[in-house]
Write an enzyme that holds these catalytic residues in place. Sequence first.
Site, PDB file in Angstrom:
ATOM      1  N   HIS A 159      -2.182   4.510   9.697  1.00 20.85           N
ATOM      2  CA  HIS A 159      -0.996   5.310   9.687  1.00 20.85           C
ATOM      3  C   HIS A 159      -1.015   6.500  10.633  1.00 20.85           C
ATOM      4  O   HIS A 159      -0.567   7.560   9.905  1.00 20.85           O
ATOM      5  CB  HIS A 159      -0.175   5.526   8.950  1.00 20.85           C
ATOM      6  CG  HIS A 159       0.341   4.098   8.510  1.00 20.85           C
ATOM      7  ND1 HIS A 159      -0.650   3.126   7.017  1.00 20.85           N
ATOM      8  CD2 HIS A 159       0.881   3.592   7.926  1.00 20.85           C
ATOM      9  CE1 HIS A 159      -0.229   2.254   6.087  1.00 20.85           C
ATOM     10  NE2 HIS A 159       0.781   2.597   6.857  1.00 20.85           N
ATOM     11  N   HIS A 216       0.668  -1.029   0.160  1.00 26.08           N
ATOM     12  CA  HIS A 216      -0.131  -0.309  -0.014  1.00 26.08           C
ATOM     13  C   HIS A 216       1.050   1.494  -0.083  1.00 26.08           C
ATOM     14  O   HIS A 216       0.169   2.114   0.328  1.00 26.08           O
ATOM     15  CB  HIS A 216      -0.658  -0.193   1.392  1.00 26.08           C
ATOM     16  CG  HIS A 216      -0.366   0.051   2.540  1.00 26.08           C
ATOM     17  ND1 HIS A 216      -0.624  -0.600   3.879  1.00 26.08           N
ATOM     18  CD2 HIS A 216       1.123   0.693   3.063  1.00 26.08           C
ATOM     19  CE1 HIS A 216      -0.130  -0.450   5.007  1.00 26.08           C
ATOM     20  NE2 HIS A 216       0.764   0.788   4.788  1.00 26.08           N
TER      21      HIS A 216
HETATM   22  C1  DHB Z   1       6.454   3.176   2.999  1.00 28.47           C
HETATM   23  C2  DHB Z   1       5.869   2.205   3.242  1.00 28.47           C
HETATM   24  C3  DHB Z   1       4.464   1.677   3.855  1.00 28.47           C
HETATM   25  O1  DHB Z   1       3.854   0.869   3.933  1.00 28.47           O
HETATM   26  C4  DHB Z   1       4.293   3.180   4.546  1.00 28.47           C
HETATM   27  O2  DHB Z   1       2.575   2.976   5.377  1.00 28.47           O
HETATM   28  C5  DHB Z   1       4.522   4.468   4.404  1.00 28.47           C
HETATM   29  C6  DHB Z   1       6.032   4.681   3.131  1.00 28.47           C
HETATM   30  C7  DHB Z   1       7.352   3.515   1.620  1.00 28.47           C
HETATM   31  O3  DHB Z   1       7.847   3.061   0.889  1.00 28.47           O
HETATM   32  O4  DHB Z   1       8.117   4.783   1.871  1.00 28.47           O
HETATM   33 FE    FE Z   2       2.024   0.878   5.722  1.00 28.54          FE
END
Ligand code: DHB
Ligand code: FE
Length: 279
Positions: free
Chosen positions: A59, A12
């Site tokens: 998040h 994601h």
């Molecule tokens: C990234 C990956 C993630 O799963 C996330 O929640 C935020 C950033 C990344 O790879 O930049």
């Molecule tokens: Fe993530």
Amino acid sequence: MGKIIAGIGTSHVPAIGAAMDRGKANEPYWKPLFDGYLPAREWMKNNKPDVAIIVYNDHASAFSLELISTFTLGVADEFLPADEGYGPRAVPNVKGHAEFAWHLVEQLILDGFDMTIANDMPVDHGLTVPLSIMNGEVDVWPYPVIPLCVNVIQYPPPTGGRCFMLGKALRQAVEAFDEDLNVVIFGTGGMSHQLQGQRAGFINPEFDTMFLDGLTKDPASLASISHETYMREAGSEGIELVMWMIMRGAMGDNVKEIYRHYHVPASNTAAGLIILENA
Ligand code: DHB
Ligand code: FE
């Protein structure tokens, strides 16, 4: 009755959504990743469900550290894209399915899974990026969505084993619905990545391949992977993969792999996508 017709696992990464929103998907960095999404979108068009259950994590957008719910089910009619600090993504609002969601949460709680119930829950990249990956740019999302939010942000997250069991209970709850509904379940996040600390940038294709193979061939062995192993082998944010175990638990014992795409890197992450149907 409700019927789970397929399971999808997908990363994601927020930058994937940003690349689409800003018209960068054809740039050399992004094109190989997005080319691999085309067959998945084709499959999605041909297998449009009546509703999708999307297992994802917030998040710190809808929830902060003031309230950490392990498993939360969204029962609202609508979920707005969250403001993640630079404004909400300009994607359609996500329509829910309140009647089905209340049925699921009732069944799960009666079955011993003490779910939190959300009447209002903005959804961040954890949910909207998988929708974008599978459906491309649309004016309206093609199916309603029931968000199932999992805490993988603050230790202790649920174990992969518990997630696998929740998926099995979810399958029973889906099948106990008295209307005919075709359901696709998404497990999202992962694959290996670490965004912080000395190992920031860590990616492990061997672990990811083992995990993708295990989803089809031996999910029970994946269910016993400990937090420490996820941390060591998949990086600190690789723990998001426990959400794929809910998806896998909700599928039958025997599945067939319909499609797989794996690309390194997308931003800081190993981007994986798998589509499973019951065998
Ligand atoms: C990234 C990956 C993630 O799963 C996330 O929640 C935020 C950033 C990344 O790879 O930049
Ligand atoms: Fe993530």
